[in-house]
Design a protein around this motif. Structure first.
Motif, PDB file in Angstrom:
ATOM      1  N   ASP A 251      -3.408   4.940   7.586  1.00 30.78           N
ATOM      2  CA  ASP A 251      -3.139   3.535   7.841  1.00 30.78           C
ATOM      3  C   ASP A 251      -2.068   3.464   8.933  1.00 30.78           C
ATOM      4  O   ASP A 251      -0.875   3.388   8.659  1.00 30.78           O
ATOM      5  CB  ASP A 251      -2.667   2.869   6.546  1.00 30.78           C
TER       6      ASP A 251
ATOM      7  N   PRO B   4      -4.311   2.389  -1.813  1.00 31.48           N
ATOM      8  CA  PRO B   4      -3.978   2.151  -3.219  1.00 31.48           C
ATOM      9  C   PRO B   4      -5.175   2.507  -4.098  1.00 31.48           C
ATOM     10  O   PRO B   4      -6.303   2.313  -3.696  1.00 31.48           O
ATOM     11  CB  PRO B   4      -3.740   0.645  -3.268  1.00 31.48           C
ATOM     12  N   ARG B   5      -4.871   3.080  -5.260  1.00 31.57           N
ATOM     13  CA  ARG B   5      -5.995   3.441  -6.126  1.00 31.57           C
ATOM     14  C   ARG B   5      -6.399   2.262  -6.974  1.00 31.57           C
ATOM     15  O   ARG B   5      -5.572   1.492  -7.387  1.00 31.57           O
ATOM     16  CB  ARG B   5      -5.581   4.568  -7.073  1.00 31.57           C
TER      17      ARG B   5
ATOM     18  N   LYS C  23      -4.662  15.263   2.979  1.00 32.37           N
ATOM     19  CA  LYS C  23      -5.226  14.340   1.995  1.00 32.37           C
ATOM     20  C   LYS C  23      -4.450  13.047   2.097  1.00 32.37           C
ATOM     21  O   LYS C  23      -3.238  13.032   1.990  1.00 32.37           O
ATOM     22  CB  LYS C  23      -5.108  14.938   0.604  1.00 32.37           C
TER      23      LYS C  23
ATOM     24  N   PHE D   1       4.485   8.762   3.802  1.00 36.14           N
ATOM     25  CA  PHE D   1       3.955   9.618   4.852  1.00 36.14           C
ATOM     26  C   PHE D   1       3.189  10.768   4.193  1.00 36.14           C
ATOM     27  O   PHE D   1       3.791  11.590   3.501  1.00 36.14           O
ATOM     28  CB  PHE D   1       5.083  10.153   5.725  1.00 36.14           C
TER      29      PHE D   1
ATOM     30  N   GLN E 157       4.029   6.713  -6.787  1.00 32.51           N
ATOM     31  CA  GLN E 157       4.139   6.572  -5.329  1.00 32.51           C
ATOM     32  C   GLN E 157       5.007   5.372  -4.965  1.00 32.51           C
ATOM     33  O   GLN E 157       5.830   5.439  -4.067  1.00 32.51           O
ATOM     34  CB  GLN E 157       2.754   6.388  -4.713  1.00 32.51           C
TER      35      GLN E 157
ATOM     36  N   TYR F 249      -0.202  12.516  -2.373  1.00 32.11           N
ATOM     37  CA  TYR F 249      -1.520  12.429  -3.003  1.00 32.11           C
ATOM     38  C   TYR F 249      -1.532  13.028  -4.409  1.00 32.11           C
ATOM     39  O   TYR F 249      -2.486  12.851  -5.157  1.00 32.11           O
ATOM     40  CB  TYR F 249      -2.595  13.079  -2.121  1.00 32.11           C
TER      41      TYR F 249
ATOM     42  N   ARG G  83      -1.003   1.354  11.127  1.00 28.11           N
ATOM     43  CA  ARG G  83      -0.065   0.250  11.288  1.00 28.11           C
ATOM     44  C   ARG G  83       1.034   0.281  10.229  1.00 28.11           C
ATOM     45  O   ARG G  83       2.225   0.199  10.547  1.00 28.11           O
ATOM     46  CB  ARG G  83      -0.824  -1.079  11.216  1.00 28.11           C
ATOM     47  N   THR G  84       0.649   0.437   8.970  1.00 29.86           N
ATOM     48  CA  THR G  84       1.669   0.407   7.915  1.00 29.86           C
ATOM     49  C   THR G  84       2.591   1.612   8.010  1.00 29.86           C
ATOM     50  O   THR G  84       3.802   1.489   7.816  1.00 29.86           O
ATOM     51  CB  THR G  84       0.998   0.359   6.535  1.00 29.86           C
ATOM     52  N   LEU G  85       2.026   2.792   8.317  1.00 31.46           N
ATOM     53  CA  LEU G  85       2.880   3.980   8.437  1.00 31.46           C
ATOM     54  C   LEU G  85       3.870   3.804   9.584  1.00 31.46           C
ATOM     55  O   LEU G  85       5.043   4.174   9.478  1.00 31.46           O
ATOM     56  CB  LEU G  85       2.035   5.230   8.656  1.00 31.46           C
TER      57      LEU G  85
ATOM     58  N   ALA H  19      -2.975   9.648   0.935  1.00 27.98           N
ATOM     59  CA  ALA H  19      -2.626   8.965  -0.304  1.00 27.98           C
ATOM     60  C   ALA H  19      -2.236   7.534  -0.002  1.00 27.98           C
ATOM     61  O   ALA H  19      -1.546   6.890  -0.757  1.00 27.98           O
ATOM     62  CB  ALA H  19      -1.489   9.692  -0.996  1.00 27.98           C
ATOM     63  N   ASN H  20      -2.693   7.033   1.157  1.00 31.04           N
ATOM     64  CA  ASN H  20      -2.256   5.706   1.553  1.00 31.04           C
ATOM     65  C   ASN H  20      -3.013   4.597   0.876  1.00 31.04           C
ATOM     66  O   ASN H  20      -2.508   3.524   0.674  1.00 31.04           O
ATOM     67  CB  ASN H  20      -2.417   5.542   3.056  1.00 31.04           C
TER      68      ASN H  20
ATOM     69  N   ALA I 245      -1.023  -3.581  -6.411  1.00 28.75           N
ATOM     70  CA  ALA I 245      -2.074  -2.567  -6.401  1.00 28.75           C
ATOM     71  C   ALA I 245      -2.076  -1.751  -7.695  1.00 28.75           C
ATOM     72  O   ALA I 245      -2.894  -0.862  -7.859  1.00 28.75           O
ATOM     73  CB  ALA I 245      -1.897  -1.646  -5.197  1.00 28.75           C
TER      74      ALA I 245
ATOM     75  N   ALA J 200       0.823  -1.213   0.000  1.00 31.47           N
ATOM     76  CA  ALA J 200       0.000   0.000   0.000  1.00 31.47           C
ATOM     77  C   ALA J 200       0.857   1.264   0.000  1.00 31.47           C
ATOM     78  O   ALA J 200       0.418   2.306   0.471  1.00 31.47           O
ATOM     79  CB  ALA J 200      -0.937  -0.008   1.198  1.00 31.47           C
ATOM     80  N   TYR J 201       2.069   1.197  -0.515  1.00 29.00           N
ATOM     81  CA  TYR J 201       3.004   2.320  -0.625  1.00 29.00           C
ATOM     82  C   TYR J 201       3.468   2.852   0.733  1.00 29.00           C
ATOM     83  O   TYR J 201       4.655   2.987   0.975  1.00 29.00           O
ATOM     84  CB  TYR J 201       2.447   3.491  -1.441  1.00 29.00           C
TER      85      TYR J 201
END
Ligand SMILES: Nc1ncnc2c1ncn2[C@@H]1O[C@H](COP(=O)(O)OP(=O)(O)O)[C@@H](O)[C@H]1O
Ligand SMILES: [Mg+2]
Lengths: 354, 263
Positions: free
Chosen positions: B158, B262-263, B257, A89, A141, A134, B160-162, B259-260, A165, A85-86
């Motif tokens: 997110d 995934p798109r 905003k 920060f 990313q 973003y 946990r991941t951060l 960006a965590n 992803a 999920a990248y």
């Protein structure tokens, strides 16, 4: 092994009563690119997280550069990691993200800036330093995430499904890019994926995992052409299965649909026992040809015209054998329902152990 | 369609009248100190009153300290609960709601019993100790708002991941909380802070029972003894609260905003 850098020894991981990784052994050489390949839930991420230090093994040892790191905290391991999920920060710019590890390590401002600039050029985003995450596409990313992981020059790079992803086109170009950067920096890398094509195309070696175990470890060539277990054979690549019965163990004769083929090597199973043989589509041709002297008779089934290649299914009793032939403008494609013979070399026949 | 719109407007109008009429009336009354004409005399009197300045300053300082204490307690707690003990979240949420259920007066009497001058922790023996106790009490009162605000902020990232991304880059807990978590929930923390401010500025029960020179007891005292000044103070108090709310509204537009995903 000559220059083992990462050594995973008899590692097991239990979550409560369930064992998620079991008796995992792997030696990775310095500069090597190793993939963990397996279906979802087979324990790839868990194994990787133990290398990173986010999970503690229930048993076994992990050594990096000859040092036992089994109980070392993640922030002391000097490892770079890229997440699916990248995990950039969101409050920091691209440049600040890349500099994060350097700043934590107390590297001087000037050095940080130089290194960030270098990393931005390596990931081919030289003018993106002042953007926020973003404002980037998924592929961009993930490249920034790679730069952030590599900026502090870690000893080891871990990637957990970094491409899954992304959409197909980006995935393929980024695949090549990651491999090129890895080669250029010579960094020892573990890459987790459930995509066999990714693993086969990128890796020096692949560890195929199933149910928390390393089923087979080998080069992409070995894994594909000499799968050690039935699972590996069926998970990696397409496989034609032939159900048969052993006619003679020492001669290696097998009866399939009333016809006998000879493997020219002994089989472990006793005569009369059922047995499964497997053939890759590219190891089968229409008709016996040079070097493919073993044959079976059957009937043409589905014929798919794919342009340069024609994919043909041939029924041999209850078995369906898929094969690809090149489109030859001089001769029309086979017609469904007509009898046909398939040819293959005994060397290419896989005898599947269960 | 048409009638539903009519009823919507009707409800809105009634609500607005219910809200604004007393407010306008109070405002109007506060301007009538000088006989026969509108003037700001009441406000002039209020602002000129030493006790107003003293109590207001006192309450502002207490509010700021309350916010600091709240942030120090709530941010790490909410973060840790999300990171390591998500199963405890309902329990913690319930605990943070308790100050809404238990009246402030009960809390104060508890304090007086627990921390009286003859107790092992004699907070109430000195003025500074009592101030500290008041701040702790206010932090408790603000807990439901602070916790909810911070927890909502944490939900947008997110966690946990951060955290793991920062850890693997070598960061320790202090760096993670101050450089990764706090900046990403800062807007949420600030809304919690302004809510706390609004609560503390006008609070009466605790300040009065602990006998501290806060703005709330001063308001009450003036209200009992004067005519026009209380109206002016009520308008002021309302303006402060309203300003706090507007700041929260404005801040929420600057929320980071994310960006965590995934798109
Ligand atoms: N923290 C955890 N607690 C309990 N079970 C877990 C935990 N993490 C992973 N698992 C389980 O371990 C198994 C392997 O998970 P994982 O390593 O994520 O697989 P993969 O990455 O190969 O898809 C899954 O069945 C998953 O449910
Ligand atoms: Mg996984």
């Amino acid at each position: 092994m000559a220059d083992t850098f990462l050594s995973i020894q008899n590692v097991r991981k239990d979550f409560g009563a369930t064992t998620v990784v079991n008796d995992f052994n792997l030696d990775v050489e310095r500069g090597e690119f190793v993939s963990f390949l397996g279906p979802s839930g087979c324990g790839k991420t868990t194994m990787l997280r133990m290398v990173a230090g986010f999970e503690e093994p229930s048993a076994g040892r992990i050594m990096i550069g000859g040092v036992d790191v089994t109980n070392l905290k993640p922030n002391k391991r000097d490892i770079g990691m890229v997440f699916q999920a990248y995990a950039l920060f969101p409050n920091l710019t691209v440049a600040q993200n890349i500099a994060f590890g350097l700043r934590v390590a107390g590297v001087s401002r000037a050095e940080q800036e130089a290194r960030v600039k270098e990393m931005l050029s390596i990931i081919k985003l030289p003018d993106f330093g002042s953007r926020y995450p973003y404002q980037l596409s998924g592929g961009q990313q993930q490249r920034v995430a790679l730069a952030r992981a590599l900026a502090p020059s870690p000893k080891l790079l871990l990637l957990d499904e970094p491409l899954s992803a992304l959409d197909a086109k980006v995935r393929i170009s980024l695949r090549d890019e990651i491999r090129a950067i890895q080669k250029r920096l010579g960094i020892t890398t573990i890459f987790v994926t459930h995509d066999q094509e990714e693993a086969l195309s990128m890796s020096d070696r692949i560890v195929v995992m199933y149910g928390g175990k390393a089923e087979q470890t080998g080069t992409p060539f070995e894994i594909y052409n000499r799968p050690a277990t039935r699972f590996v054979a069926s998970f990696v690549g397409t496989l034609n299965l032939l159900e048969g019965r052993v006619a003679s163990s020492d001669r290696g004769a097998v009866e399939v649909d009333g016809q006998t083929i000879e493997l020219g090597r002994p089989i472990e199973a006793e005569a009369g026992k059922p047995i499964t043989l497997a053939l890759r589509p590219e190891a089968v041709s229409l008709g016996e040809t040079n070097g493919r002297e073993q044959g079976l008779s059957g009937t043409i089934g589905d014929v798919h015209f794919l342009g340069s290649v024609i994919r043909v299914k041939v029924g041999v009793g209850r078995n369906a054998v898929m094969l690809d032939t090149f489109n030859d403008p001089a001769s029309p494609p086979p017609v469904a329902g007509t009898p046909a013979r398939i040819g293959f070399s005994p060397r290419d026949v896989l005898v599947l152990a269960d | 369609m048409k009638s539903s719109r009519f009823w919507a407007w009707a409800t809105f109008t009634v609500g607005a009248l219910y809200f604004f009429v007393p407010l306008i009336a109070t405002l109007e009354f506060s301007l009538r100190m000088r006989r026969g004409e509108y003037s700001f005399d009441a406000y002039r009197v209020v602002f000129g009153d030493d006790r107003f300045q003293a109590t207001f300053t006192y309450s502002v300082v207490v509010a700021i300290l309350t916010i600091l204490l709240g942030v120090l307690v709530v941010v790490p707690t909410a973060y840790w609960i999300r990171l390591r003990m998500p199963h405890l979240r309902p329990v913690v949420e319930f605990i943070t709601l308790l100050p809404l259920i238990i009246p402030a007066i009960v809390i104060v009497f508890g304090y007086i019993r627990m921390y009286g001058s003859s107790s092992p922790l004699p907070f109430l023996a000195t003025a500074r100790g009592t101030d500290a106790l008041l701040i702790i009490g206010y932090a408790t009162l603000a807990l439901p708002y602070m916790y909810r605000a911070v927890d909502t902020g944490l939900r947008t990232i997110d966690v946990r991941t951060l955290t793991e991304a920062a850890q693997i880059l070598g960061a320790g807990w202090t760096t993670i909380i101050s450089r990764v978590i706090l900046p990403n929930v800062l807007i949420a923390v600030l809304s919690g802070a302004f809510l706390s401010f609004a609560i503390v500025i006008g609070e009466f029960t605790m300040a009065s029972l602990l006998n501290r020179p806060a703005f709330g007891p001063y308001l009450q005292n003036i209200g009992a003894n004067r005519a026009y000044e209380p109206a002016a103070l009520a308008v002021l108090a309302f303006a402060i609260t309203w300003a706090c709310m507007s700041v929260i509204q404005i801040l929420s537009r600057f929320a980071p905003k994310s960006a965590n995903q995934p798109r």
